[in-house]
Design a protein around this motif. Structure first.
Motif, PDB file in Angstrom:
ATOM      1  N   ASP A 156       0.435  -1.132  -0.150  1.00 38.28           N
ATOM      2  CA  ASP A 156      -0.133  -0.263   0.396  1.00 38.28           C
ATOM      3  C   ASP A 156       1.043   1.590  -0.268  1.00 38.28           C
ATOM      4  O   ASP A 156       0.537   2.482  -0.356  1.00 38.28           O
ATOM      5  CB  ASP A 156      -0.982  -0.242   1.112  1.00 38.28           C
ATOM      6  CG  ASP A 156      -1.721  -0.572   1.188  1.00 38.28           C
ATOM      7  OD1 ASP A 156      -2.738  -1.003   0.167  1.00 38.28           O
ATOM      8  OD2 ASP A 156      -2.613  -0.997   2.129  1.00 38.28           O
ATOM      9  N   LYS A 157       2.000   1.299   0.365  1.00 35.26           N
ATOM     10  CA  LYS A 157       2.733   2.537   0.291  1.00 35.26           C
ATOM     11  C   LYS A 157       3.505   2.586  -0.344  1.00 35.26           C
ATOM     12  O   LYS A 157       3.767   3.782  -1.105  1.00 35.26           O
ATOM     13  CB  LYS A 157       3.781   2.180   2.490  1.00 35.26           C
ATOM     14  CG  LYS A 157       3.212   2.361   3.648  1.00 35.26           C
ATOM     15  CD  LYS A 157       3.800   1.889   4.757  1.00 35.26           C
ATOM     16  CE  LYS A 157       3.898   3.287   6.067  1.00 35.26           C
ATOM     17  NZ  LYS A 157       3.088   1.749   6.930  1.00 35.26           N
ATOM     18  N   ILE A 158       4.283   1.121  -0.810  1.00 40.22           N
ATOM     19  CA  ILE A 158       4.899   1.538  -2.815  1.00 40.22           C
ATOM     20  C   ILE A 158       3.919   2.071  -3.535  1.00 40.22           C
ATOM     21  O   ILE A 158       4.672   2.249  -4.157  1.00 40.22           O
ATOM     22  CB  ILE A 158       5.345   0.664  -2.448  1.00 40.22           C
ATOM     23  CG1 ILE A 158       6.815  -0.442  -1.707  1.00 40.22           C
ATOM     24  CG2 ILE A 158       5.751  -0.310  -3.519  1.00 40.22           C
ATOM     25  CD1 ILE A 158       6.888  -1.717  -1.428  1.00 40.22           C
ATOM     26  N   ASP A 160       1.278   4.503  -3.000  1.00 40.52           N
ATOM     27  CA  ASP A 160       1.430   5.506  -3.133  1.00 40.52           C
ATOM     28  C   ASP A 160       2.619   6.271  -3.356  1.00 40.52           C
ATOM     29  O   ASP A 160       2.405   7.729  -4.585  1.00 40.52           O
ATOM     30  CB  ASP A 160       2.078   5.658  -1.429  1.00 40.52           C
ATOM     31  CG  ASP A 160       0.115   6.261  -1.013  1.00 40.52           C
ATOM     32  OD1 ASP A 160      -0.301   5.667  -0.940  1.00 40.52           O
ATOM     33  OD2 ASP A 160      -0.019   5.812   0.438  1.00 40.52           O
ATOM     34  N   THR A 161       3.674   6.021  -4.078  1.00 36.87           N
ATOM     35  CA  THR A 161       4.938   6.382  -4.271  1.00 36.87           C
ATOM     36  C   THR A 161       4.814   6.283  -5.893  1.00 36.87           C
ATOM     37  O   THR A 161       5.441   6.479  -6.783  1.00 36.87           O
ATOM     38  CB  THR A 161       6.557   6.440  -4.021  1.00 36.87           C
ATOM     39  OG1 THR A 161       7.582   7.024  -4.396  1.00 36.87           O
ATOM     40  CG2 THR A 161       6.458   4.422  -3.542  1.00 36.87           C
ATOM     41  N   THR A 163       2.273   5.431  -7.657  1.00 39.16           N
ATOM     42  CA  THR A 163       1.450   5.839  -8.386  1.00 39.16           C
ATOM     43  C   THR A 163       2.206   7.541  -8.851  1.00 39.16           C
ATOM     44  O   THR A 163       1.382   7.866  -9.761  1.00 39.16           O
ATOM     45  CB  THR A 163       0.404   6.030  -7.636  1.00 39.16           C
ATOM     46  OG1 THR A 163      -0.641   4.526  -7.228  1.00 39.16           O
ATOM     47  CG2 THR A 163      -1.301   6.642  -8.641  1.00 39.16           C
ATOM     48  N   SER A 164       1.838   7.904  -7.538  1.00 35.17           N
ATOM     49  CA  SER A 164       3.118   9.696  -8.249  1.00 35.17           C
ATOM     50  C   SER A 164       3.631  10.097  -8.787  1.00 35.17           C
ATOM     51  O   SER A 164       3.806  10.772  -9.471  1.00 35.17           O
ATOM     52  CB  SER A 164       3.614   9.866  -6.187  1.00 35.17           C
ATOM     53  OG  SER A 164       2.200   9.841  -5.705  1.00 35.17           O
ATOM     54  N   HIS A 165       4.362   8.917  -8.966  1.00 36.27           N
ATOM     55  CA  HIS A 165       5.594   8.346 -10.279  1.00 36.27           C
ATOM     56  C   HIS A 165       5.693   8.098 -11.046  1.00 36.27           C
ATOM     57  O   HIS A 165       5.721   7.793 -12.215  1.00 36.27           O
ATOM     58  CB  HIS A 165       6.684   8.116  -9.592  1.00 36.27           C
ATOM     59  CG  HIS A 165       7.671   9.223  -8.749  1.00 36.27           C
ATOM     60  ND1 HIS A 165       8.072  10.355  -8.674  1.00 36.27           N
ATOM     61  CD2 HIS A 165       7.669   9.463  -7.667  1.00 36.27           C
ATOM     62  CE1 HIS A 165       8.868  10.810  -8.243  1.00 36.27           C
ATOM     63  NE2 HIS A 165       8.376  10.118  -7.012  1.00 36.27           N
ATOM     64  N   GLU A 166       4.257   7.339 -11.250  1.00 31.40           N
ATOM     65  CA  GLU A 166       3.899   6.167 -12.531  1.00 31.40           C
ATOM     66  C   GLU A 166       5.097   5.036 -13.247  1.00 31.40           C
ATOM     67  O   GLU A 166       5.978   5.143 -13.843  1.00 31.40           O
ATOM     68  CB  GLU A 166       4.054   7.205 -14.191  1.00 31.40           C
ATOM     69  CG  GLU A 166       2.661   8.161 -13.118  1.00 31.40           C
ATOM     70  CD  GLU A 166       2.431   9.201 -14.722  1.00 31.40           C
ATOM     71  OE1 GLU A 166       3.015   9.474 -15.755  1.00 31.40           O
ATOM     72  OE2 GLU A 166       1.037   9.543 -14.761  1.00 31.40           O
ATOM     73  N   ARG A 167       5.489   4.478 -11.935  1.00 33.07           N
ATOM     74  CA  ARG A 167       7.114   3.863 -12.390  1.00 33.07           C
ATOM     75  C   ARG A 167       5.886   2.108 -11.620  1.00 33.07           C
ATOM     76  O   ARG A 167       5.149   1.839 -11.817  1.00 33.07           O
ATOM     77  CB  ARG A 167       7.148   3.560 -11.082  1.00 33.07           C
ATOM     78  CG  ARG A 167       8.616   4.839 -11.006  1.00 33.07           C
ATOM     79  CD  ARG A 167       9.745   5.421  -9.842  1.00 33.07           C
ATOM     80  NE  ARG A 167      10.257   6.365 -10.152  1.00 33.07           N
ATOM     81  CZ  ARG A 167      10.169   6.872  -9.009  1.00 33.07           C
ATOM     82  NH1 ARG A 167      10.293   5.988  -7.283  1.00 33.07           N
ATOM     83  NH2 ARG A 167      11.827   7.965  -9.767  1.00 33.07           N
ATOM     84  N   PHE A 169       7.015  -1.482 -10.255  1.00 31.52           N
ATOM     85  CA  PHE A 169       7.995  -2.572  -9.101  1.00 31.52           C
ATOM     86  C   PHE A 169       8.099  -3.289  -8.836  1.00 31.52           C
ATOM     87  O   PHE A 169       6.267  -3.957  -9.151  1.00 31.52           O
ATOM     88  CB  PHE A 169       7.177  -1.769  -7.157  1.00 31.52           C
ATOM     89  CG  PHE A 169       8.017   0.002  -7.474  1.00 31.52           C
ATOM     90  CD1 PHE A 169       6.956   1.001  -7.788  1.00 31.52           C
ATOM     91  CD2 PHE A 169       8.576  -0.046  -6.254  1.00 31.52           C
ATOM     92  CE1 PHE A 169       7.776   2.732  -7.392  1.00 31.52           C
ATOM     93  CE2 PHE A 169       9.148   1.225  -5.780  1.00 31.52           C
ATOM     94  CZ  PHE A 169       8.577   2.401  -6.068  1.00 31.52           C
ATOM     95  N   ARG A 251      11.363  -0.047 -10.361  1.00 34.19           N
ATOM     96  CA  ARG A 251      12.132   0.232  -9.322  1.00 34.19           C
ATOM     97  C   ARG A 251      12.079  -1.259  -8.284  1.00 34.19           C
ATOM     98  O   ARG A 251      10.767  -2.240  -8.631  1.00 34.19           O
ATOM     99  CB  ARG A 251      11.866   1.209  -8.141  1.00 34.19           C
ATOM    100  CG  ARG A 251      12.018   2.943  -8.956  1.00 34.19           C
ATOM    101  CD  ARG A 251      13.716   2.966  -8.717  1.00 34.19           C
ATOM    102  NE  ARG A 251      13.821   4.341  -8.763  1.00 34.19           N
ATOM    103  CZ  ARG A 251      13.494   4.664  -9.646  1.00 34.19           C
ATOM    104  NH1 ARG A 251      13.700   4.132 -10.742  1.00 34.19           N
ATOM    105  NH2 ARG A 251      14.255   6.507  -9.466  1.00 34.19           N
TER     106      ARG A 251
ATOM    107  N   ASP D  15       8.348  11.978  -4.212  1.00 32.19           N
ATOM    108  CA  ASP D  15       7.505  12.045  -2.985  1.00 32.19           C
ATOM    109  C   ASP D  15       7.368  12.160  -1.245  1.00 32.19           C
ATOM    110  O   ASP D  15       8.100  11.476  -1.259  1.00 32.19           O
ATOM    111  CB  ASP D  15       5.905  11.245  -2.946  1.00 32.19           C
ATOM    112  CG  ASP D  15       6.697   9.419  -3.712  1.00 32.19           C
ATOM    113  OD1 ASP D  15       7.047   9.169  -3.725  1.00 32.19           O
ATOM    114  OD2 ASP D  15       5.579   9.319  -2.141  1.00 32.19           O
ATOM    115  N   THR D  73       4.460  13.427  -9.879  1.00 37.42           N
ATOM    116  CA  THR D  73       5.172  14.077 -10.043  1.00 37.42           C
ATOM    117  C   THR D  73       6.269  13.774 -10.175  1.00 37.42           C
ATOM    118  O   THR D  73       6.448  12.836 -10.784  1.00 37.42           O
ATOM    119  CB  THR D  73       6.046  14.302  -7.923  1.00 37.42           C
ATOM    120  OG1 THR D  73       7.234  14.770  -7.994  1.00 37.42           O
ATOM    121  CG2 THR D  73       5.743  12.460  -6.985  1.00 37.42           C
ATOM    122  N   GLY D 261       5.748   6.821   1.589  1.00 37.33           N
ATOM    123  CA  GLY D 261       4.339   6.268   1.064  1.00 37.33           C
ATOM    124  C   GLY D 261       4.089   6.073   2.677  1.00 37.33           C
ATOM    125  O   GLY D 261       4.324   6.823   3.823  1.00 37.33           O
ATOM    126  N   GLY D 262       2.485   5.897   2.918  1.00 34.32           N
ATOM    127  CA  GLY D 262       1.628   5.583   4.070  1.00 34.32           C
ATOM    128  C   GLY D 262       0.624   6.888   4.596  1.00 34.32           C
ATOM    129  O   GLY D 262       1.274   8.305   3.204  1.00 34.32           O
TER     130      GLY D 262
END
Lengths: 327, 327, 327, 327
Positions: A156-158, A160-161, A163-167, A169, A251, D15, D73, D261-262
């Motif tokens: 869930d935490k990953i 967040d990041t 989605t923010s960066h369009e990566r 993982f 990543r 982020d 971002t 994240g989180g």
């Protein structure tokens, strides 16, 4: 109605959350039924070297919620030798331990089985404690639900990041040669794919994922990968994508040992409590060399030989669930 | 292979964590299988008042981890009347909704059943969404595992302060007339007792707890009490102890609505995903007026009439587990 | 360089998360600097009744992450009397405790001050341990950040259900006569208003909230209310809304004692560690009857008399922040 | 009192949790004060490519608790060129954006500064959003407290397994060239040592740790290591220990992107809310090219040039705290 001798408890192999809840349940249920209990420290290693002391009801107070194992755990090379096991047998005699309760996974129960085969008068009771969920004869193992929740919380935490960066993982999870954690955490975290060891088809799981339209309509992608003894873990797949699809921002995260720890989930605490109580029941019923498992929400006794003998299959319907939901 | 008409989804009654994961799974599985989907807002109330809009795969993106329900929920007085249901029927016609998917508990499924009985051509599919776990025909309901974990997490915190102060806490949890949450959270949190509505014996559950030696050897005591429509909740028992055993320092905590919310557990997300996919499968197989449940880890179709008709029994062996472990 | 006599540590009053981290820091820093340490159980009560035993570095191992207090806590009626304090003094002599470290809030430090005034040779060092954050001379108290995070976590869950049902929730939090927890948790949880004891204007805080357009454009409303000794808690405001605005669906949640427990936040652990080390530093510098506080991220020594004498003011700019952001 | 033009908000660089809370606060405070707001997607990249749309108060509803950034971002190569920045300037004109609010870390604010230097009429306001806490002029950055709590939560889990197995873990955390996360998470998790880039002494930090008696009296050891651009991360130190001290059982965990994240901590949400409101205040006061920071719990305006110019120093007293407490 004090029973003869002591019950000995040990935890062995990789630690799993809920082991303490299991120790508590065995100890209290034992005492409740007239037994005395000894804790054996550091698994079979401590049995061989006589690192043992009595456990009271108070000793296991306030541990149900703690990760790890108060008895500590280890992998014992010595116990793999007949000499080591003979030594362990002698310590048991000396300590007046008449029944050995082993909390652990495949390797630990295999050890218990060999031990019992060599010594007729040794009673072993196994309890399935492993995050990998790979023991036959039980629907779930103690520690699996907690590890699953920990992984999902991390993903869930990953997300967040991601989605923010369009990566993309690649997240590597534990499981040895079993894909339960990867498969189920992928569904639960809304990941795009899971790469699991059970998939033995010729198809390349990565190509499969790519061809299913990966990243066509999606902002980010997360692929859960089971750890691999043969080098085909998350890093392997990430490298391939980097080479074959250089347009993607890739990543890797290897979750590692944090999957083992943490306070056990409600599900694991209840499972540990039920199996712990049932293990004393089994002893009183004269069972020996069985693993206490749960099947269809009922406690079952499974011959240890059966629990360890084969690969527990993945539910294939879950593969379809993941594929449908990651569109 | 576009199917005729729309699938309509609504959430109804008390919200439960995992409802969003269910909406996501139904929507994506439906789209995957050639259906179009409409979301109905505010439960049956929104069906009557035509608060409806189409749902795409993107609309349900990134909601698997969220508590509450994006479709909102309500209890509808109007839907309890034939006129209200006739209105709802007409809206369904107008919106071209040919199958109604209802996520909710006992009351919501009862509504669905009456609706389907009145209108031959209405297809209802139920999904068990309630934290109370009180629906027959399914081993678990969506939201139960999350609520259980939330309660246990709260009781862990209360235990910290209970132990520090050597107090007795009566903690009230939800469940309506079902003791699943109380019983299981008591085991999982190492509480000393659970007071549940299913215990219909003549014995006074508080006396039972006191006579079992309560606080003899323990630093603190926690008793989990199911909420009660008849006034016998946590406050009732706390008052009795204060009167009858004035030497004890007693506190009450009523956990309340925080039990419903929060990010769903891994277990609830997987359950929601499986049942959501299975519900579309059921539709394609021509099933109607069934609830999709899980039994022995297999998906089952249960006639709604059966799911709501009787009280799901507590597993009595769990009472013994709690008694043995709270010594 | 072993120092003469023992350092005695006690926790007193309401427990706060981070007390264990403080005990650990004092103990280890003391030992590191050549002192010996004794733990006093159950606060001043245990000092009077000589419930005391030595603490080693190992005794405080693995407790930094635990809620509650291993030394337990209590409120002591006896210590409020000169006789009680005389008894405590004699026990200190007997146990060779030459410096008393008191971890607690206003009441506990007031006790320490009176004690030190009566006995010239008693050295008291105070550490601010309370979730209420109401001690002057320190920007933050140990336990406050954890309680704040716990409240926010709970309100996040309540928001899920509030939004799903379009309801107004009045959530009652701790704080005694200080609004820090209510004010800051309201900002952090995106609540619509906070009702705090510091607002002594003639304006009715509820009317204020209503007139600010409450529920005009919002799906749900959450109001955080500080607990009240005079009966104006969450239930009071909910009752008023029910009477004066019967169109709203109103609910109450009283968070209660779960606010005290739980694993301490990173912030509280660091604060506890810093203040614990600084308290030994202060002792070595010859300080006495001071509270160790933090101001502008620097450790400060505050005369206990000053720390307890007045009401620590709320930052009024935060009221504006809340008002702007809850539009 | 509608103000001329729009406020534009973007998030840039890595982020950090709390970015959404910041976007919400700027947007709502702006609207509250008569401004209109536009969101710029994907950082400077989206500014150049005109990925911009208006934000209303509802658009930022229910995001205070979410990790990541709804504005997404990116790192923009184009914005590093004069041509790219000229393009961005033209888009701003076209979109009638008269003030640019940049939420990000060192790199993002450096970009803002160059941009403002080239275009006299561009007003930039910076907000410190980075988990690394490495911006001068502000005591804390938005995202730091959340990352710290996430790390500590992970290390607590790793401690469970480290203790059970008696192992040494090297845990790698983020921070670029700043040791705040490593230093403070080491204190908060009770780790045995932190290896940080600020320690520029000749001493070898690993030798230091070993010679301080590492594992003499301890069951397990955890060393927190700051990520390193020069290859001296956790794996490097683990390899050295394996070679130089083969008797130890060593493991590595690289926490990776889950640190970003989180759901944000209470502290980060309050900081984000305060700085967001203050940034609109600053605009109204005619400030330009400042970063909004917090110093001694008061909002401050720091020239961006100053915020980015030098390395923010570690508090050396924390090194002593860690050393004393890891005995």
């Amino acid at each position: 109605m004090e029973k003869k001798g002591y019950i000995g408890i040990l935890t062995s192999g990789g630690d799993a959350s809920g082991m303490n809840a299991t120790i508590r349940a065995i100890t209290r249920s034992a005492i409740c039924n007239g037994y005395k209990v000894k804790g054996i420290y550091r698994g079979y290693e401590g049995l061989i070297h006589d690192e043992i002391r009595e456990l009271t009801s108070e000793d296991v107070s306030n541990i149900i919620q703690r990760g790890g194992t108060i008895l500590k755990t280890a992998r014992s090379k010595d116990f793999e030798t007949p000499e080591g096991r003979q030594k362990a047998y002698e310590v048991m005699q000396k300590e007046e331990i008449t029944a050995l309760f082993v909390i652990g996974g495949n390797g630990s129960l295999t050890g218990a089985r060999v031990f019992a085969q060599e010594h007729d008068d040794v009673v072993c009771i196994g309890l399935p404690g492993t995050i990998d969920n790979d023991l036959c004869g039980t629907d779930r193992t103690i520690g699996y639900d907690t590890a699953l929740n920990t992984i999902v919380d991390c993903v869930d935490k990953i997300r967040d990041t991601a989605t923010s960066h369009e990566r993309i993982f690649f997240v590597e999870v534990m499981g040895r040669d079993a894909g339960f954690l990867a498969q189920n955490s992928a569904i639960a975290s809304g990941a795009e794919a899971a790469i699991i060891p059970e998939d033995q088809t010729d198809k390349d799981q990565l190509e499969e994922f790519i061809s299913r339209g990966f990243r066509k309509t999606k902002n980010s992608s997360i692929v859960i990968v089971t750890e691999s003894a043969t080098g085909k873990g998350a890093a392997y797949y990430a490298d391939r994508v980097k080479k074959e699809y250089p347009q993607y921002d890739v990543r890797v995260t290897i979750l590692g040992h944090l999957q083992r720890g943490g306070s056990p989930s409600a599900g694991d605490r209840i499972l540990a409590s039920r199996l712990g109580c049932a293990s004393i029941q089994a002893l009183m019923e004269g069972q020996r060399n069985v693993m206490i498992g749960i099947r269809n929400d009922k406690v079952v006794y499974v011959p240890i030989a059966e629990a360890i003998k084969q690969h527990k299959p993945i539910d294939n319907s879950l593969i379809d669930v993941l594929n449908e939901l990651s569109i």
